[in-house]
Design an enzyme around this catalytic site. Sequence first.
Site, short mmCIF file in Angstrom:
data_model
loop_
_atom_site.label_atom_id
_atom_site.label_comp_id
_atom_site.label_asym_id
_atom_site.label_seq_id
_atom_site.Cartn_x
_atom_site.Cartn_y
_atom_site.Cartn_z
N ASP A 9 30.69 37.56 45.94
CA ASP A 9 30.33 38.94 45.56
C ASP A 9 30.69 39.11 44.08
O ASP A 9 30.70 38.11 43.35
CB ASP A 9 31.06 39.94 46.48
CG ASP A 9 30.29 41.25 46.62
OD1 ASP A 9 30.05 41.90 45.58
OD2 ASP A 9 29.92 41.63 47.74
N HIS A 46 28.28 37.86 41.91
CA HIS A 46 27.38 38.96 41.61
C HIS A 46 27.63 39.56 40.23
O HIS A 46 27.20 40.67 39.94
CB HIS A 46 27.48 40.04 42.69
CG HIS A 46 27.01 39.57 44.05
ND1 HIS A 46 26.93 40.41 45.15
CD2 HIS A 46 26.59 38.36 44.47
CE1 HIS A 46 26.48 39.71 46.19
NE2 HIS A 46 26.28 38.47 45.81
#
Length: 405
Positions: free
Chosen positions: A227, A250
């Site tokens: 993430d 991310h």
Amino acid sequence: MGIVKRFEVNALFFVGLALLSCGAKGARRGLVNNVATVFDVTKHGAIADAQTDCAMTWNAACAATGSVTVLIPPGKYLTGEVYFQGPCTSSITVEMQGTILAQTDLSMFEDNQWFSIENNDGLIIKGGGTFNGQGEKSWQHDACGGKASCNNLLTPSLVFSNVSNSILQDITSVNSKGFHMKINYCHNFTAHNINIIAPGDSPNTDGIHISDSDLITIADSTIGTGDDCISVGEGSTNVAISGITCGPGHGISIGSLGLRQDDADVKGVTVTNCTLTNTTNGARIKTWHGSTPIQASGIVYDNIVMNNVRSPIFIDQNYGSKQKQGSSSVKISDVHFKNIRGTTVTNEAVALYCSATAPCEGIELVDIDLTFIGVTSKIALPYSGACQNVKPTFVGKQNPSPCTL
Ligand SMILES: *[C@@H]1O[C@H](CO)[C@@H](O)[C@H](O)[C@H]1NC(C)=O
Ligand SMILES: *[C@@H]1O[C@H](CO)[C@@H](O)[C@H](O)[C@H]1NC(C)=O
Ligand SMILES: *[C@@H]1O[C@H](CO)[C@@H](O)[C@H](O)[C@H]1NC(C)=O
Ligand SMILES: *[C@@H]1O[C@H](CO)[C@@H](O)[C@H](O)[C@H]1NC(C)=O
């Protein structure tokens, strides 16, 4: 705001925990008088056999005076929830040389955190050791991701709360069940030379999440996870991020902001000298639909290299549009994207989707040079930049040409 209530509730859980002990829980009480400078956990019941559960706490060290070190020698230790709970008499240094493995039985994490490091002043954690969250088993349950009932599948590895004047350095975090590290209600906290490792497809394994904190530095670290490498959440002020190598992951994000009613402003975030490789986003600010009217301002991304990044520059004020009604009321202003270069794999390299109710102000793009290397073919060309509810100012090179969509 929120903080006092939170600690009152949590305080109930922290009564009567003893120093790190293995096997029979609670059998090692009474060590509080055994005051020494170095508390070697293996001399207080920890067994480095990677099997015996060690309920690792530190009350004896916390009560000691003078210069206090908790030593975790090389070896593998298995633990469930661990509380490093202050206030302590002295500032403590944790010399962590070994590897600590989290239990894989999720029912052992009642408070939904692995290491709870709370109410400490001057704490230093260092030593080259590793926190291994052994999250592989919990990631398989992501089908229920996001639902409150599944929360303890996302047990974060290290949660710092109300920790001030503290340093975390030369530490590795591997395969956390949820976030690797959370920094909440902290003041003057530096993390540097940290190594964070989890597969790119491990769900919700944010590297370092910051919220309700002031004067936070994250520097010279390598983060590859499933993430955000770093997410700067609500109530964060004076955050300096530099020298981060991020990917997979991310990106380095501000947000998501505005989900809860008591979310606070974000002010003063600099992200400097970072390299992002194979990440889904690069420099991103995300705010929720239907949010409270807070501010996100004074944000600088400077000298960032993007390699194969999907959305290198991205303001997303439509976050959570499926879950929440109404446009975002988070006001984004005074944001500078400077000297951002490299390659992108989507044709929308610069996407500034600001809110209709709170249009962005003072957005500046300086020397942007992102080469489209055309890996995704789903989105129609041409290579371009998107702008909504924003009138950015431009300085120097602009590739792609901005605001063409
Ligand atoms: C925060 O931690 C300090 C010790 O560093 C302690 O004195 C203080 O009471 C804590 N604050 C709260 C709200 O628990
Ligand atoms: C922040 O904490 C560090 C480490 O304890 C300390 O050396 C420094 O003086 C503190 N800075 C501020 C501004 O309080
Ligand atoms: C970023 O890199 C430049 C050039 O090496 C250096 O002068 C500057 O101090 C760095 N900034 C930060 C915040 O580390
Ligand atoms: C990035 O992706 C490329 C192509 O899939 C791969 O060869 C490379 O090792 C990846 N690098 C990182 C740091 O993930």
